[in-house]
Design a protein around this motif. Structure first.
Motif, mmCIF file in Angstrom:
data_model
loop_
_atom_site.group_PDB
_atom_site.id
_atom_site.type_symbol
_atom_site.label_atom_id
_atom_site.label_comp_id
_atom_site.label_asym_id
_atom_site.label_seq_id
_atom_site.Cartn_x
_atom_site.Cartn_y
_atom_site.Cartn_z
ATOM 1 N N ARG A 159 -10.659 8.676 13.846
ATOM 2 C CA ARG A 159 -9.463 7.906 13.559
ATOM 3 C C ARG A 159 -9.177 6.955 14.723
ATOM 4 N NH1 ARG A 159 -4.958 8.971 10.231
ATOM 5 N NH2 ARG A 159 -3.057 7.902 10.900
ATOM 6 N N ARG A 172 2.700 -1.873 13.574
ATOM 7 C CA ARG A 172 1.842 -1.945 12.398
ATOM 8 C C ARG A 172 2.374 -2.998 11.441
ATOM 9 N NH1 ARG A 172 -1.831 1.982 12.076
ATOM 10 N NH2 ARG A 172 -1.657 3.754 13.516
ATOM 11 N N ALA A 237 -1.761 -2.908 14.995
ATOM 12 C CA ALA A 237 -2.562 -2.030 14.131
ATOM 13 C C ALA A 237 -2.396 -2.454 12.682
ATOM 14 C CB ALA A 237 -2.138 -0.573 14.308
ATOM 15 N N ASP A 239 -4.808 -2.765 8.565
ATOM 16 C CA ASP A 239 -6.039 -2.483 7.835
ATOM 17 C C ASP A 239 -7.022 -3.629 8.057
ATOM 18 O OD1 ASP A 239 -5.083 -4.561 6.276
ATOM 19 O OD2 ASP A 239 -4.349 -3.250 4.686
ATOM 20 N N SER A 263 -7.856 -0.092 10.812
ATOM 21 C CA SER A 263 -8.073 1.167 10.115
ATOM 22 C C SER A 263 -9.538 1.307 9.724
ATOM 23 C CB SER A 263 -7.200 1.241 8.860
ATOM 24 O OG SER A 263 -5.845 1.088 9.177
ATOM 25 N N ARG A 264 -9.933 2.536 9.466
ATOM 26 C CA ARG A 264 -11.281 2.755 8.968
ATOM 27 C C ARG A 264 -11.408 2.211 7.547
ATOM 28 N NH1 ARG A 264 -11.189 9.077 10.166
ATOM 29 N NH2 ARG A 264 -9.046 8.641 9.502
ATOM 30 N N THR A 267 -9.735 3.721 4.098
ATOM 31 C CA THR A 267 -8.898 4.823 4.584
ATOM 32 C C THR A 267 -7.482 4.304 4.787
ATOM 33 O OG1 THR A 267 -10.864 5.621 5.759
ATOM 34 C CG2 THR A 267 -8.781 6.717 6.248
ATOM 35 N N ASP A 270 -4.816 5.601 7.533
ATOM 36 C CA ASP A 270 -4.759 5.203 8.936
ATOM 37 C C ASP A 270 -3.582 4.278 9.207
ATOM 38 O OD1 ASP A 270 -6.954 6.713 9.472
ATOM 39 O OD2 ASP A 270 -8.375 5.051 9.573
ATOM 40 N N ASN A 271 -3.100 3.598 8.183
ATOM 41 C CA ASN A 271 -1.928 2.729 8.318
ATOM 42 C C ASN A 271 -0.781 3.293 7.482
ATOM 43 O OD1 ASN A 271 -0.597 0.480 9.390
ATOM 44 N ND2 ASN A 271 -1.151 -0.832 7.666
#
Length: 363
Positions: A159, A172, A237, A239, A263-264, A267, A270-271
């Protein structure tokens, strides 16, 4: 004197058994011929077969199976004798040559890694064996030639590491779209990952990288982070949207000295903080308001009113039921401490009231 007819012993035993409904028992050919002739004679005298079989207590379908459309008067014992059961055979079973061909292909180094399904179709493409995958699997199992299958999985990716211990450490952002009378309009909220406060936003008809720049400029200005003596700017942060990973956005954050975190792939959790705010906005405001019939400025006003309510009035479960503004400004410490102190005092007060109400006194 008239000669007595000698009947077969088996026929005699079967006749002695005919004392009730004839069902579930094998009959000798002589008994079958006797029943068939009796039914046929009754039919010749005007009695239906069903009625005569009812009197004899036998299923008429059984009698018809014995006759099989033949002339009842010409039926012999051989015609009515039971046919011994034939052992079941499988006419579609693969041949010995085909079985050997499957085993040979499974032992071939070029095909040994194939599972039974691909091996089956590979053999058919080369005109070697035509059979079903299940047949191939049975042959491979009998010869202990089933290859070990290793399940493929997506490689484990860690992560993204972000610091969300304090406000203004990580912000974010994401895109969401609103249908309006003037077409689709887009919003870019910038959210503090620690306090959940919306520090800035963009609202307009364009869904491009410039929208990210405008949203971040407003957020940094609102928090007073553009001055020379301002603390270190937060991490960005998001996506992996095209607006976030574009060269212009990367250059924008590089010029400000802001580190980006993505983000991955595939996924969205992650956000999660930003995705959760978008879901809250939709559930508590947008689903009740039909933005399709509203002007863009009306939708923008609706969003601003919700952001003000969200930041300053709405208690947030994820930050111990204080408002994002209280958590962002550090006022949450006194509020949570007062809540704990009040809970403790109320517990003691209820205990004392229960003790006094019981009439117990100290010596």
């Amino acid at each position: 004197p008239r000669a007595r007819h000698r009947e077969h012993p088996a026929a005699g035993r079967n006749r002695r058994r005919l004392t009730g409904p004839i069902r579930g028992t094998r009959l000798a050919a002589e008994v079958k011929r006797f029943i068939v002739r009796a039914v046929t004679d009754a039919k010749a005298n005007g009695m239906p077969i069903a009625r005569s079989c009812e009197i004899l207590m036998i299923d008429p379908r059984r009698v018809r199976r014995w006759i099989k459309g033949r002339d009842p008067q010409t039926l012999t014992k051989r015609d009515l004798a039971d046919v011994p059961p034939i052992p079941g055979v499988c006419p579609h079973a693969i041949t010995t040559r085909e079985r050997a061909e499957i085993v040979k292909a499974a032992k071939d180094k070029k095909l040994a890694h194939l599972r039974h399904r691909k091996l089956t179709h590979t053999l058919s493409r080369h005109d070697r064996v035509y059979c079903s995958p299940s047949t191939t699997l049975r042959v491979l199992r009998a010869e202990n030639l089933v290859p070990v299958y290793h399940h493929r999985s997506r490689p484990s990716r860690p992560r993204p590491v972000t610091d969300e211990s304090e406000p203004n450490k990580t912000w974010r952002y994401d895109f969401l779209t609103f249908p309006t009378r003037a077409g689709d309009y887009h919003c870019v909220p910038v959210l503090d990952a620690c306090s959940r406060k919306i520090t800035g936003r963009y609202f307009g008809p364009e869904q491009i990288s410039a929208a990210v720049h405008v949203a971040w400029d407003k957020a940094l200005a609102n928090e007073g982070l553009l001055s020379e003596d301002a603390p270190r700017l937060p991490m960005a942060a998001s996506d992996r949207g095209t607006q976030m990973t574009s060269k212009s956005t990367q250059q924008f954050f590089f010029d400000l000295g802001i580190v980006q975190s993505f983000s991955r792939a595939k996924t969205p959790t992650d956000n999660a903080a930003c995705e959760s705010w978008i879901a809250t906005l939709k559930c508590e405001r947008l689903y009740d308001a039909n933005t399709t019939d509203q002007q863009p400025w009306e939708v923008e006003s609706l969003i601003d009113l919700f952001i003000d309510y969200y930041n300053n009035e709405r208690l947030h479960q994820g930050i111990d039921y204080v408002t994002p503004a209280e958590r962002h400004d550090g006022r949450h410490v006194a509020i949570i401490e007062a809540r704990r102190r009040g809970m403790k005092e109320a517990k003691e007060r209820r205990r004392m009231e229960a003790y006094e109400g019981s009439g117990t006194t100290d010596d």
